[in-house]
Design a protein around this motif. Structure first.
Motif, PDB file in Angstrom:
ATOM      1  N   GLY A  16       1.603  15.962   8.718  1.00  0.00           N
ATOM      2  CA  GLY A  16       0.730  15.126   7.911  1.00  0.00           C
ATOM      3  C   GLY A  16       0.252  13.886   8.638  1.00  0.00           C
ATOM      4  O   GLY A  16       0.729  13.547   9.724  1.00  0.00           O
ATOM      5  N   ALA A  17      -0.711  13.227   8.025  1.00  0.00           N
ATOM      6  CA  ALA A  17      -1.255  11.974   8.547  1.00  0.00           C
ATOM      7  C   ALA A  17      -1.566  11.057   7.376  1.00  0.00           C
ATOM      8  O   ALA A  17      -1.910  11.514   6.282  1.00  0.00           O
TER       9      ALA A  17
ATOM     10  N   GLN B  97      -9.935  -1.654  -0.806  1.00  0.00           N
ATOM     11  CA  GLN B  97      -8.830  -0.979  -0.133  1.00  0.00           C
ATOM     12  C   GLN B  97      -9.047   0.528  -0.156  1.00  0.00           C
ATOM     13  O   GLN B  97      -9.474   1.093  -1.171  1.00  0.00           O
ATOM     14  N   ALA B  98      -8.721   1.159   0.964  1.00  0.00           N
ATOM     15  CA  ALA B  98      -8.863   2.602   1.082  1.00  0.00           C
ATOM     16  C   ALA B  98      -7.598   3.184   1.702  1.00  0.00           C
ATOM     17  O   ALA B  98      -7.042   2.619   2.645  1.00  0.00           O
ATOM     18  N   THR B  99      -7.143   4.304   1.161  1.00  0.00           N
ATOM     19  CA  THR B  99      -6.033   5.046   1.737  1.00  0.00           C
ATOM     20  C   THR B  99      -6.374   6.523   1.695  1.00  0.00           C
ATOM     21  O   THR B  99      -7.206   6.970   0.891  1.00  0.00           O
ATOM     22  N   ALA B 100      -5.750   7.271   2.574  1.00  0.00           N
ATOM     23  CA  ALA B 100      -5.943   8.721   2.591  1.00  0.00           C
ATOM     24  C   ALA B 100      -4.736   9.342   3.260  1.00  0.00           C
ATOM     25  O   ALA B 100      -4.165   8.769   4.200  1.00  0.00           O
ATOM     26  N   ASN B 101      -4.339  10.500   2.771  1.00  0.00           N
ATOM     27  CA  ASN B 101      -3.268  11.220   3.447  1.00  0.00           C
ATOM     28  C   ASN B 101      -3.514  12.724   3.372  1.00  0.00           C
ATOM     29  O   ASN B 101      -4.108  13.228   2.411  1.00  0.00           O
ATOM     30  N   TYR B 102      -3.111  13.374   4.429  1.00  0.00           N
ATOM     31  CA  TYR B 102      -3.193  14.833   4.520  1.00  0.00           C
ATOM     32  C   TYR B 102      -1.773  15.360   4.767  1.00  0.00           C
ATOM     33  O   TYR B 102      -1.042  14.837   5.623  1.00  0.00           O
ATOM     34  N   ILE B 103      -1.388  16.372   3.999  1.00  0.00           N
ATOM     35  CA  ILE B 103      -0.054  16.966   4.137  1.00  0.00           C
ATOM     36  C   ILE B 103      -0.191  18.481   4.225  1.00  0.00           C
ATOM     37  O   ILE B 103      -0.895  19.104   3.414  1.00  0.00           O
ATOM     38  N   TYR B 104       0.479  19.052   5.212  1.00  0.00           N
ATOM     39  CA  TYR B 104       0.584  20.509   5.336  1.00  0.00           C
ATOM     40  C   TYR B 104       2.043  20.890   5.153  1.00  0.00           C
ATOM     41  O   TYR B 104       2.933  20.338   5.809  1.00  0.00           O
ATOM     42  N   GLN B 105       2.297  21.820   4.237  1.00  0.00           N
ATOM     43  CA  GLN B 105       3.656  22.287   3.981  1.00  0.00           C
ATOM     44  C   GLN B 105       3.671  23.809   4.013  1.00  0.00           C
ATOM     45  O   GLN B 105       2.790  24.461   3.437  1.00  0.00           O
TER      46      GLN B 105
ATOM     47  N   LYS C  37       0.842  -1.202   0.000  1.00  0.00           N
ATOM     48  CA  LYS C  37       0.000   0.000   0.000  1.00  0.00           C
ATOM     49  C   LYS C  37       0.872   1.244   0.000  1.00  0.00           C
ATOM     50  O   LYS C  37       1.986   1.250   0.521  1.00  0.00           O
ATOM     51  N   PRO C  38       0.367   2.351  -0.581  1.00  0.00           N
ATOM     52  CA  PRO C  38       1.138   3.610  -0.576  1.00  0.00           C
ATOM     53  C   PRO C  38       1.369   4.099   0.846  1.00  0.00           C
ATOM     54  O   PRO C  38       0.569   3.837   1.753  1.00  0.00           O
ATOM     55  N   PHE C  39       2.451   4.819   1.043  1.00  0.00           N
ATOM     56  CA  PHE C  39       2.804   5.379   2.346  1.00  0.00           C
ATOM     57  C   PHE C  39       3.055   6.871   2.165  1.00  0.00           C
ATOM     58  O   PHE C  39       4.034   7.274   1.581  1.00  0.00           O
ATOM     59  N   PHE C  40       2.134   7.691   2.611  1.00  0.00           N
ATOM     60  CA  PHE C  40       2.204   9.142   2.466  1.00  0.00           C
ATOM     61  C   PHE C  40       2.340   9.552   0.998  1.00  0.00           C
ATOM     62  O   PHE C  40       3.236  10.301   0.617  1.00  0.00           O
ATOM     63  N   GLY C  41       1.434   9.064   0.184  1.00  0.00           N
ATOM     64  CA  GLY C  41       1.341   9.547  -1.182  1.00  0.00           C
ATOM     65  C   GLY C  41       2.488   9.089  -2.056  1.00  0.00           C
ATOM     66  O   GLY C  41       2.900   7.931  -2.021  1.00  0.00           O
TER      67      GLY C  41
ATOM     68  N   ASN D 276       4.843  30.585   1.865  1.00  0.00           N
ATOM     69  CA  ASN D 276       3.909  29.686   1.193  1.00  0.00           C
ATOM     70  C   ASN D 276       3.324  28.724   2.215  1.00  0.00           C
ATOM     71  O   ASN D 276       4.052  28.134   3.017  1.00  0.00           O
ATOM     72  N   ASP D 277       1.997  28.576   2.207  1.00  0.00           N
ATOM     73  CA  ASP D 277       1.302  27.627   3.070  1.00  0.00           C
ATOM     74  C   ASP D 277       0.378  26.797   2.203  1.00  0.00           C
ATOM     75  O   ASP D 277      -0.486  27.347   1.507  1.00  0.00           O
ATOM     76  N   ARG D 278       0.534  25.461   2.279  1.00  0.00           N
ATOM     77  CA  ARG D 278      -0.260  24.589   1.426  1.00  0.00           C
ATOM     78  C   ARG D 278      -0.849  23.434   2.224  1.00  0.00           C
ATOM     79  O   ARG D 278      -0.161  22.791   3.023  1.00  0.00           O
ATOM     80  N   HIS D 279      -2.142  23.183   2.006  1.00  0.00           N
ATOM     81  CA  HIS D 279      -2.844  22.041   2.583  1.00  0.00           C
ATOM     82  C   HIS D 279      -3.283  21.135   1.430  1.00  0.00           C
ATOM     83  O   HIS D 279      -3.835  21.615   0.441  1.00  0.00           O
ATOM     84  N   ARG D 280      -3.076  19.817   1.615  1.00  0.00           N
ATOM     85  CA  ARG D 280      -3.489  18.881   0.569  1.00  0.00           C
ATOM     86  C   ARG D 280      -4.078  17.619   1.210  1.00  0.00           C
ATOM     87  O   ARG D 280      -3.491  17.048   2.139  1.00  0.00           O
ATOM     88  N   PHE D 281      -5.226  17.203   0.708  1.00  0.00           N
ATOM     89  CA  PHE D 281      -5.904  16.003   1.182  1.00  0.00           C
ATOM     90  C   PHE D 281      -6.150  15.097  -0.015  1.00  0.00           C
ATOM     91  O   PHE D 281      -6.741  15.516  -1.011  1.00  0.00           O
ATOM     92  N   ASN D 282      -5.700  13.841   0.087  1.00  0.00           N
ATOM     93  CA  ASN D 282      -5.735  12.942  -1.060  1.00  0.00           C
ATOM     94  C   ASN D 282      -6.245  11.561  -0.639  1.00  0.00           C
ATOM     95  O   ASN D 282      -5.466  10.693  -0.290  1.00  0.00           O
ATOM     96  N   PRO D 283      -7.554  11.321  -0.660  1.00  0.00           N
ATOM     97  CA  PRO D 283      -8.075   9.967  -0.381  1.00  0.00           C
ATOM     98  C   PRO D 283      -8.096   9.122  -1.655  1.00  0.00           C
ATOM     99  O   PRO D 283      -8.176   9.653  -2.765  1.00  0.00           O
ATOM    100  N   GLU D 284      -8.047   7.806  -1.488  1.00  0.00           N
ATOM    101  CA  GLU D 284      -8.135   6.876  -2.612  1.00  0.00           C
ATOM    102  C   GLU D 284      -8.969   5.669  -2.184  1.00  0.00           C
ATOM    103  O   GLU D 284      -8.893   5.227  -1.036  1.00  0.00           O
TER     104      GLU D 284
END
Length: 935
Positions: free
Chosen positions: A314-315, A327-335, A180-184, A378-386
């Motif tokens: 991130g999570a 199968q379900a995955t999701a990750n959130y990243i703040y940079q 499975k993917p690990f943090f995108g 620069n502030d970026r939020h990204r949420f990527n569920p699959e």
């Protein structure tokens, strides 16, 4: 220096004094069929502690040769092959050092499993169908090793300074954890933050998309996927690391990662920050030394410098919902980041023009000097569920939405002066600008695949859509003063002294819809296929840019404002044929594109509508000589259409020294590309070799058409012929195992590049030819895990030749040399990394060379769970990024702000409860159970 070298050679000699060479050969066959077994694993281990001595695999004829050095009197010889019972024999080396075992027959195992259980020692390497599997316990690493350290020890693996991994010269584009993917899509988060002690196996396969795996389509072999397999008894519990460091010059860093694994369920969180230019999340470099990457990555080409304060959090979530087919995955990243930059440059250009008296073409030399400084946030939020599911083994559905939000701010000051060949000023400018922007993006992919029959046929529907919006507020203040040529500073007139004070409001929106229907049918089952495809793409853009002139009481400046509506619509039918067997794969595809571009600007009432048709062809041939030897040839005919900005007749005068407009009469660019690649890896000799060649040529390529008058430029676009690019290179690498403790790795490479580019200035077209080549040598020595040394050298020779004899050719010679030496004494590790970089051709006033030295010492405590580190970065304070960039008419020398010397004291701690059973825990029937109650 000579005493250190003498000590090193003496040390190397004494460690190998008592080791003697041995050789064991034989033939592995199937007991039942008497056929030879290819890719069986044969390895030797110490009788006393089962430590690995040497290993090999059988060739296509079933033969093997084990060669090495050891002081052991007896060793165990073990043969392993999937689906067969293992074979073990004790070899006595006390009286005889060479054995020919003739035939060794393996009998079929009673289990009928894809992955048979082999009784006895697990082999260090195993081949199962299309998977190569490495047993982690067979490869020694340092005590606190992460997965990246482990990969460096595996045969055929290479890891560069930035963490990019290759296997037998083929790039790794995916790193999975338990499949499975690990943090995108950032492989380094897994390789640099998971520790070796939780890993059971490393598996390597050719990269395929999930839909390709479902339909049974073959990979193109251009990329590899690495799967980090956690040991079953360690797949439940928590583990992670925390670290912090503080240093001189107010430098700091901190990071932490925590993971919870419960079989299919996986939860992870991370966070970190620093002001030492570590992009993203990189725990491996927080907890230990810089590694060789510090020198190579900072002084390498393309580094724009600057000092960045970055934060990341991130999570990550992954689980199987009910069944493994859901199968379900999701990750959130703040940079977030704040970057300070100072930059200065000096350029020389040869400008063609016609002599007004003789009408002859002459070249006028022009110089420019510029300085700038900027600050950006620069502030970026990204949420990527699959989510993916398989229904009745026939339908595969994949849903991948992506949400992101970004806030940014930038402010900059700049100054630039332009001079003639006598160094008399032609114009000078200075400016200030700032911009604040807010952007929102949404993307979604829905893919549905219907598999039918057993011959590889399927129907697939892809539906992608995206929406983005960017709102911005900017200010722009600049002043430009022009001078009469040859008057040593006489201003032309006040009207030509441009003073601007503007407020700019921007609003950009983009809507995109892409859909594709693909049908693939077997003509001959699992061998010969026909495919048909149709895709439709619609891209709609709204671009508003309103400029308000503060010199006119904030009135709207209609000459510089714009309100665009752009539309890009394309239809693309495609037909293809594919032939594939165990060794040969041939794909031929042809497509025809119908595309319409339309643009309308309402303020200046500028509009156009263009229609294009083009043929595209793709040919791909791959031949697999053996499991580790392959050849690939490819040909592509592509058509690149002009973009909206290149076509639009709108005149952009936002920069008074560089006015730009499009050309609505442009034709599409036709590209012909050829590539040839060959690579091979000899597992027995631990040697790899590759060679490649690429060539591309274009017709109607779109380039800038510039008029340069006294430092003021006016540019549009034009089609030209005659551009081409050729590149070629080869490399060889081999491991030399001196004995069970000492080994040497030698890497040799050579690259060659040739490029011709057309230039169009002041109505004159001329070509520039760029030729560069350079060898690279890397020598690595390792003594167990106690000593490692690396020495590398990479000179680069570059020639720039211009068509006109009045233009001076430009020659550039760069030297890069590096050394990395690490010693380990019990709990203490000491490392030094040096990089020498020299550019012989850069002009006076720029630093030509530097000796970049990083040093660290670290001590492990708390049963190796804690680590204290003292590091010195750029100890000699010579780090710089000065470089020369050759352009079509000349060159520019650039140097910018860069991180320099600091010393930092840090501490890190790792924790791990994987495999521990909580009180009352009972595995029962395989479910998760406390005292008989499932949860």
């Amino acid at each position: 220096m000579k005493y250190a070298l003498l000590f090193f050679l003496t040390f190397l000699g004494t460690t190998t004094l008592f080791a003697q060479e041995f050789k064991i050969s034989g033939l592995i066959i199937d007991t039942g069929t008497k056929e030879p077994l290819e890719a069986a694993t044969v390895f030797a281990e110490a009788v006393k502690d089962s430590s690995l001595v040497v290993y090999s695999i059988t060739d296509a004829k079933g033969r093997f040769e084990l060669e090495g050095k050891t002081a052991l009197k007896k060793i165990n010889l073990i043969v392993s092959f999937v689906g067969f019972k293992s074979y073990t024999q004790v070899i006595d080396l006390s009286s005889q050092r060479e054995y020919d075992l003739k035939e060794i027959a393996l009998s079929s195992a009673t289990e009928n499993l894809n992955e048979v259980l082999v009784v006895g020692r697990t082999p260090p390497i195993r081949f199962k169908q299309d998977t190569t599997e490495f047993n982690v316990a067979s490869f020694d690493t340092k005590k606190d090793a992460n997965v990246e350290d482990l990969l460096k020890k595996l045969p055929g693996f290479e890891v560069d300074a930035n963490g990019a991994v290759t296997v037998n010269g083929i790039p790794v584009d995916k790193v999975l954890v338990n499949g499975k993917p690990f943090f995108g899509n950032d492989p380094t988060i897994a390789t640099r933050n998971l520790t070796k002690d939780i890993v059971e196996k490393i598996q390597v396969v050719d990269s395929r998309t999930r839909t390709q795996a479902f339909t049974g389509e073959q990979s193109d072999g251009e990329n590899k996927t690495v799967n980090i397999k956690i040991a079953k008894d360690k797949n439940r519990g928590t583990f992670g690391r925390v670290a912090a460091g503080a240093g001189t010059d107010e430098r700091f860093e901190y990071a932490g990662i925590a993971n919870y694994f419960d079989n299919d369920l996986r939860l992870s969180v991370l966070g970190g920050g620093n002001n030492i230019n570590r992009a993203g999340f990189n725990f491996g470099e927080v907890s230990s030394t810089f590694g060789r990457g510090a020198a190579w990555s900072i002084t390498g080409g393309g580094n724009d410098g600057g000092i960045t304060n970055s934060r990341v959090g991130g999570a990550n979530y992954a689980d199987d919902w009910g069944k493994s087919t859901n199968q379900a995955t999701a990750n959130y990243i703040y940079q977030a980041s704040n970057t300070t930059q100072d930059r200065r440059s000096s350029a020389k250009s040869d400008i063609p023009e016609r002599d007004p008296d003789t009408d002859e073409l002459v070249y006028r030399t022009q110089f420019s000097e510029s300085m700038s400084n900027s600050y950006s946030t620069n502030d970026r939020h990204r949420f990527n569920p699959e989510y993916e599911t398989v229904i009745d083994s026939a339908y595969y559905i994949e849903i991948r939405p992506d949400f992101s939000y970004n806030e940014s701010f930038n402010t900059s000051n700049s100054e630039e002066d332009t001079f003639d060949e006598n160094r008399e000023v032609l114009n000078e400018s200075e400016g200030f600008s700032s911009r604040t922007s807010f952007s929102r993006d949404f993307r979604n992919r829905l893919s549905v695949t219907r598999r039918y029959g057993s011959g590889g046929g399927y129907i697939r529907l892809d539906l992608n859509n995206s929406y983005s919006k960017d709102e911005s507020n900017s200010s722009n203040q600049n002043e430009v003063i022009a001078y009469v040529p040859g008057t040593q500073g006489q201003v032309i007139d006040e009207e030509n002294s441009l003073i601007r004070d503007q407020i700019i409001e921007g609003n950009q929106q983009n809507n995109n819809l892409y859909t594709r229907l693909r049908w693939k049918a077997p003509i001959v089952k699992d061998l010969f296929f026909f495919s048909a495809e149709y895709s439709y793409n619609q891209d709609l853009r709204e671009d508003e840019n309103f400029v308000f002139d503060q010199n006119r009481d904030g009135a709207l400046d209609t000459e510089q404002s714009a309100d665009f509506s752009n539309e890009n619509v394309a239809h693309r039918p495609e037909l293809g044929l594919e032939y594939r067997d165990k060794k040969l794969n041939i794909e031929v595809e042809g497509a025809f594109i119908f595309r319409e571009l339309a643009s309308n600007e309402t303020i200046t009432d500028v509009a156009f509508d263009n229609y294009f048709e083009a043929l595209e062809i793709e040919v791909d041939l791959r031949y697999q000589f053996t499991k580790n030897t392959r050849l690939r040839f490819g040909y592509d005919l592509e058509n690149d259409i002009p973009n909206i900005n290149q076509l639009s007749p709108y005149v952009d005068i936002s920069n008074p020294t560089f006015i730009r407009t499009g050309n609505p009469d442009l034709d599409p660019t036709t590209q012909n590309r050829f590539n040839l690649n060959f690579n091979t890896y000899d597992v027995n000799k631990e040697a790899n070799f590759y060679v490649y060649s690429n060539y591309s040529a274009s017709n109607n390529e779109i380039i800038s058409n510039t008029i340069n008058e006294n430092g003021f430029r006016r540019s549009t676009f034009a089609n030209v012929d005659g551009n081409y690019t050729f590149s070629s290179g080869s490399g060889y690498g081999k491991n030399f195992k001196l004995d069970s403790l000492n080994s040497v790795r030698l890497n040799l490479a050579m690259n060659y590049n040739l490029r011709q580019r057309q230039n169009l200035v002041n109505g004159t077209q001329f070509s520039a030819l760029n030729e560069s080549y350079g060898p690279r040598v890397d020598f690595n020595y390792t003594y167990s895990e106690k000593v490692s040394a690396r020495i590398g050298y990479n000179p680069n020779f570059e020639y720039n030749k211009f068509e006109n004899e009045n233009q001076n050719d430009i020659y550039i010679l760069r030297h890069e040399a590096s050394a990395d030496l690490r010693f380990t004494f019990g709990n203490l590790e000491f490392e030094n990394v040096l990089n020498y970089n020299y550019n012989s051709n850069i002009q006076e006033g720029f630093q030509k060379g530097s000796l970049f030295w990083n040093s660290s010492i670290q001590y492990s405590i708390l049963k190796d769970n804690g680590l204290i580190t003292l590091r010195g970065y750029d100890v000699l304070k010579q780090n710089n990024n000065a470089r020369r960039i050759v352009q079509g008419q000349g060159y520019v020398d650039v140097q910018s702000l860069i991180l320099q010397r600091y010393f930092m004291l840090g501490f890190s701690y790792k924790f791990n409860t994987l495999g521990d059973k909580p009180p009352g825990y009972d595995r029962g029937d395989g479910g998760r159970r406390y005292r008989g109650r499932r949860y």
